[in-house]
Design an enzyme around this catalytic site. Structure first.
Site, PDB file in Angstrom:
ATOM      1  N   GLU A 103      11.056   5.568 -15.020  1.00  0.00           N
ATOM      2  CA  GLU A 103      11.704   5.713 -13.728  1.00  0.00           C
ATOM      3  C   GLU A 103      13.160   5.293 -13.878  1.00  0.00           C
ATOM      4  OE1 GLU A 103       9.437   3.622 -10.789  1.00  0.00           O
ATOM      5  OE2 GLU A 103       7.713   4.951 -10.974  1.00  0.00           O
ATOM      6  N   ARG A 136      18.975   3.014  -9.038  1.00  0.00           N
ATOM      7  CA  ARG A 136      18.905   3.531  -7.675  1.00  0.00           C
ATOM      8  C   ARG A 136      20.232   3.469  -6.928  1.00  0.00           C
ATOM      9  NH1 ARG A 136      13.009   1.085  -5.825  1.00  0.00           N
ATOM     10  NH2 ARG A 136      11.766   2.704  -6.835  1.00  0.00           N
ATOM     11  N   ASP A 182      10.081 -11.431   9.722  1.00  0.00           N
ATOM     12  CA  ASP A 182       9.580 -12.651  10.366  1.00  0.00           C
ATOM     13  C   ASP A 182       9.661 -13.871   9.453  1.00  0.00           C
ATOM     14  OD1 ASP A 182       8.819 -10.893  12.463  1.00  0.00           O
ATOM     15  OD2 ASP A 182       6.903 -10.521  11.477  1.00  0.00           O
ATOM     16  N   ARG A 228      17.560  -3.935  -7.397  1.00  0.00           N
ATOM     17  CA  ARG A 228      16.266  -4.022  -8.087  1.00  0.00           C
ATOM     18  C   ARG A 228      16.061  -2.845  -9.031  1.00  0.00           C
ATOM     19  NH1 ARG A 228      11.034  -1.905  -7.030  1.00  0.00           N
ATOM     20  NH2 ARG A 228      11.724  -0.998  -5.060  1.00  0.00           N
ATOM     21  N   HIS A 283      15.140   0.713   1.813  1.00  0.00           N
ATOM     22  CA  HIS A 283      13.903   0.629   1.053  1.00  0.00           C
ATOM     23  C   HIS A 283      13.516  -0.802   0.696  1.00  0.00           C
ATOM     24  CE1 HIS A 283      10.683   1.831  -1.554  1.00  0.00           C
ATOM     25  NE2 HIS A 283      11.284   1.423  -2.656  1.00  0.00           N
ATOM     26  N   GLN A 320       4.673   3.892  -4.259  1.00  0.00           N
ATOM     27  CA  GLN A 320       4.302   5.099  -4.990  1.00  0.00           C
ATOM     28  C   GLN A 320       4.607   4.975  -6.479  1.00  0.00           C
ATOM     29  OE1 GLN A 320       6.373   8.399  -3.248  1.00  0.00           O
ATOM     30  NE2 GLN A 320       5.072   8.491  -1.446  1.00  0.00           N
ATOM     31  N   HIS A 336      16.651   3.587  -0.981  1.00  0.00           N
ATOM     32  CA  HIS A 336      16.001   4.490  -1.925  1.00  0.00           C
ATOM     33  C   HIS A 336      16.709   5.838  -1.864  1.00  0.00           C
ATOM     34  CE1 HIS A 336      13.029   6.801  -4.107  1.00  0.00           C
ATOM     35  NE2 HIS A 336      12.407   5.674  -4.425  1.00  0.00           N
ATOM     36  N   ARG A 380       0.816  -1.222   0.000  1.00  0.00           N
ATOM     37  CA  ARG A 380       0.000   0.000   0.000  1.00  0.00           C
ATOM     38  C   ARG A 380       0.846   1.267   0.000  1.00  0.00           C
ATOM     39  NH1 ARG A 380      -1.195   1.659   5.821  1.00  0.00           N
ATOM     40  NH2 ARG A 380      -2.834   2.951   4.937  1.00  0.00           N
ATOM     41  N   LEU A 428       6.450  -4.978  -7.750  1.00  0.00           N
ATOM     42  CA  LEU A 428       5.033  -5.330  -7.809  1.00  0.00           C
ATOM     43  C   LEU A 428       4.788  -6.387  -8.876  1.00  0.00           C
ATOM     44  CD1 LEU A 428       3.453  -1.767  -7.436  1.00  0.00           C
ATOM     45  CD2 LEU A 428       3.613  -3.545  -5.687  1.00  0.00           C
TER      46      LEU A 428
END
Length: 580
Positions: free
Chosen positions: A151, A326, A256, A422, A387, A84, A277, A81, A428
């Protein structure tokens, strides 16, 4: 505890006949101390986690029998969630699978598994279409086509967004609405996975799992510690960002799933690669915990990086300047901060205008407003922060781990698609593609239902009070810039913290023990890898080293502690190094 070579992985590469020696490592509990299970539930598939990977896995497995989704908070919490940037896939005219593959391989700094990358990129568009069919609404242009942007690290416009910079929230909304309405899927909220249940296996068979133990907050027939027996366990527990003092990860990201997998004997891969990030909103000295992103999509729209004097510093550092991968941008920012003696630089997005900020970046606009910043008129202070976890539990192309019956997808998994760093907005997509592949594997090759074995692993707990010191230690010595001296100091301090035992079997102690387990594995792997590659930067070693072109694996042994081994890729060609 010495370094040993696990039996289940390949022997060390001839280029690294022996790994560098490690100092004594912290004593890690072999399982979490807890009361005996007070209830038992039998299901076919148990999915641990409720982000894009876990919810997609549940929907894809719904026809395989009883499916149970276990989530640490409410079902809509977690990392998805907060995403961005968007979701990358080949959609635009002129873009190709080969181009997306090449961008991913270059960003991964030679450690991507190319076959996994091709699976991700070639199957991605269909999975994005399925996600839209499940209700996710992406931003579209006046003609109704997906509005695609660029990006960092991408040479084509291939990033789809939702609500401007609220992509993750929209994806989570769509998937949650499907899962909660599906009578074939049961959800248990406020439940912490404690440990994987070892299974009885015949002599000569690979180790296997028979389910999980959980602690569920609340009273009643399914409160407290319980056991879920299942044919298949799917780990989708997300990242490990809470091992650091400052992160973009939510509070539930305490590692976990990775910790439980390590305690069960699963092999983890490349866990030293943790992406920082480049542009996280700087909220002042002493800020801790989860901080807001300033998405690199801002730079994709024309935002610039400037120092305290208002000068651009990315020109000449990389052909893509502000849109470099990045790791390149984060390292450049850290060096500029060190040169200036400052604790942040700036994103200059004033040229974007008020309308772009309002429509494309409402979440960032709101975060900035909380600090009295108007991005259409003011510079935005930013600094790198933890990140994304690029390594994880090692899986094959179908999400299967080295333990029979255990699967992993999403950020907790090392599927091979990210390598050493990454590529933006591939995460995603990874959750979608490999969750669906796990379901296909279970459909065609289901694991047997196994009997739980006697669990004679020694239990233990670390006191919750050690967490702030652990986070500060990892941030200081095992964060964005590392060296051997600091990493040895890090492990020494972690060993001291490991001796602070707890007799209070509760959430704080369970999380602290998981954090210590993960931090130890990360720091020891970072000390062993004597090179700077991708998201792993050693100040004491210049650049990539050919002898370290390969995967560093780590596995826990109840008697010997953590064990590392190295699998060489020296015979495989590396993509052209990124100019820095």
């Amino acid at each position: 505890m010495g370094v040993m070579v696990p039996d289940v992985v390949s022997p060390p590469s001839p280029l690294l006949a022996t790994l560098p020696s490690l100092p004594p490592l912290p004593h890690l509990p072999a399982r979490l101390a807890c009361e005996p299970p007070g209830w038992v539930q039998e299901v076919d598939v148990v999915v641990i986690g409720s982000g894009i990977a876990g919810l997609t896995a549940a929907l894809e497995c719904r026809d395989l029998g009883r499916v149970l989704v276990v989530t640490k908070d409410v079902v809509a919490a977690g990392s998805t969630r907060w995403a961005q940037g968007g979701i990358a896939s080949v959609q635009a005219e002129g873009d190709t699978v080969d181009q997306h593959v090449q961008d991913t391989l270059v960003a991964g700094a030679g450690l991507c598994v190319e076959e996994a990358v091709r699976v991700l990129v070639s199957e991605g568009p269909e999975e994005v279409a399925t996600l839209m069919a499940r209700g996710a609404e992406f931003d579209r242009d006046a003609a109704g086509a997906l509005e695609l942007t660029r990006e960092g690290g991408h040479h084509r416009n291939r990033i789809a967004h939702a609500g401007g910079d609220a992509t993750g929230a929209e994806i989570e909304r769509a998937l949650v609405s499907r899962v909660v309405a599906d009578p074939a899927i049961e959800i248990v909220e406020h439940a912490l996975v404690l440990d994987l249940i070892p299974a009885e296996v015949a002599p000569g068979e690979a180790p296997a799992v028979a389910g999980v133990t959980l602690h569920v907050m609340g009273e009643g027939t399914r409160g407290g510690v319980g056991a879920v027996h299942a044919r298949a366990v799917v780990l989708a527990t997300g990242g490990i960002g809470q091992i650091y003092a400052v992160t973009t990860n939510p509070p539930v990201s305490t590692g976990d799933g990775l910790a439980a997998a390590l305690r069960a004997g699963a092999v983890a891969r490349d866990i030293e690669f943790i992406q920082f990030h480049p542009t996280v909103l700087w909220m002042g000295q002493g800020a801790r915990g989860q901080l807001p992103l300033v998405s690199e999509a801002v730079r994709g729209e024309g935002g610039l990086l400037v120092n305290g004097s208002g000068e651009r510093f990315m020109r000449g550092q990389h052909e893509l300047a502000e849109l470099a991968p990045r790791d390149v941008v984060a390292k450049a920012i850290m060096k500029e901060m060190a040169r200036e003696g400052s604790d942040h630089v700036y994103v200059d997005g004033r040229a974007l205008g008020e309308e772009t900020w309002r429509v494309r970046f409402p979440t960032i606009l709101h975060s900035c407003a909380q600090l009295g910043i108007d991005p259409a008129r003011d510079l935005i202070p930013v600094a790198p922060a933890c990140h994304y976890f690029c390594g994880g539990v090692q899986t094959d192309l179908d999400g299967a781990t080295t333990l029979d019956g255990l699967y992993a997808c999403g950020e907790v998994a090392s599927s091979g698609v990210h390598g050493a760093n990454r590529l933006a907005s591939n995460s995603l997509l990874e959750g979608l593609v490999f969750a669906r592949r796990i379901a296909e594997r279970l459909r065609t090759d289901p694991p047997p239902r196994r009997r739980p074995a006697t669990d004679d692993r020694a239990p233990g707990l670390v006191d919750a009070a050690v967490v702030p010191a652990l986070q500060a230690t990892m941030s200081r010595y095992a964060g964005g810039l590392r060296d051997a001296t600091g990493l040895v100091a890090c492990l020494t301090e972690l060993s001291r913290l490991a001796e602070v035992d707890s007799d209070q079997a509760a959430l704080g102690a369970w999380e602290a023990t998981n954090l210590l387990t993960v931090a130890t594995a990360v720091a020891s792997s970072a000390l062993l890898r004597e090179e700077s590659r991708g998201a792993h930067w050693r100040d004491d070693v210049e650049g990539r080293q050919v002898r370290w072109h390969g995967h560093l694996l780590v596995q826990a042994d109840p008697a010997a502690g953590l064990a590392h081994t190295f699998v060489s890729l020296a015979a495989a060609a590396e993509p052209e190094p990124v100019a820095t």
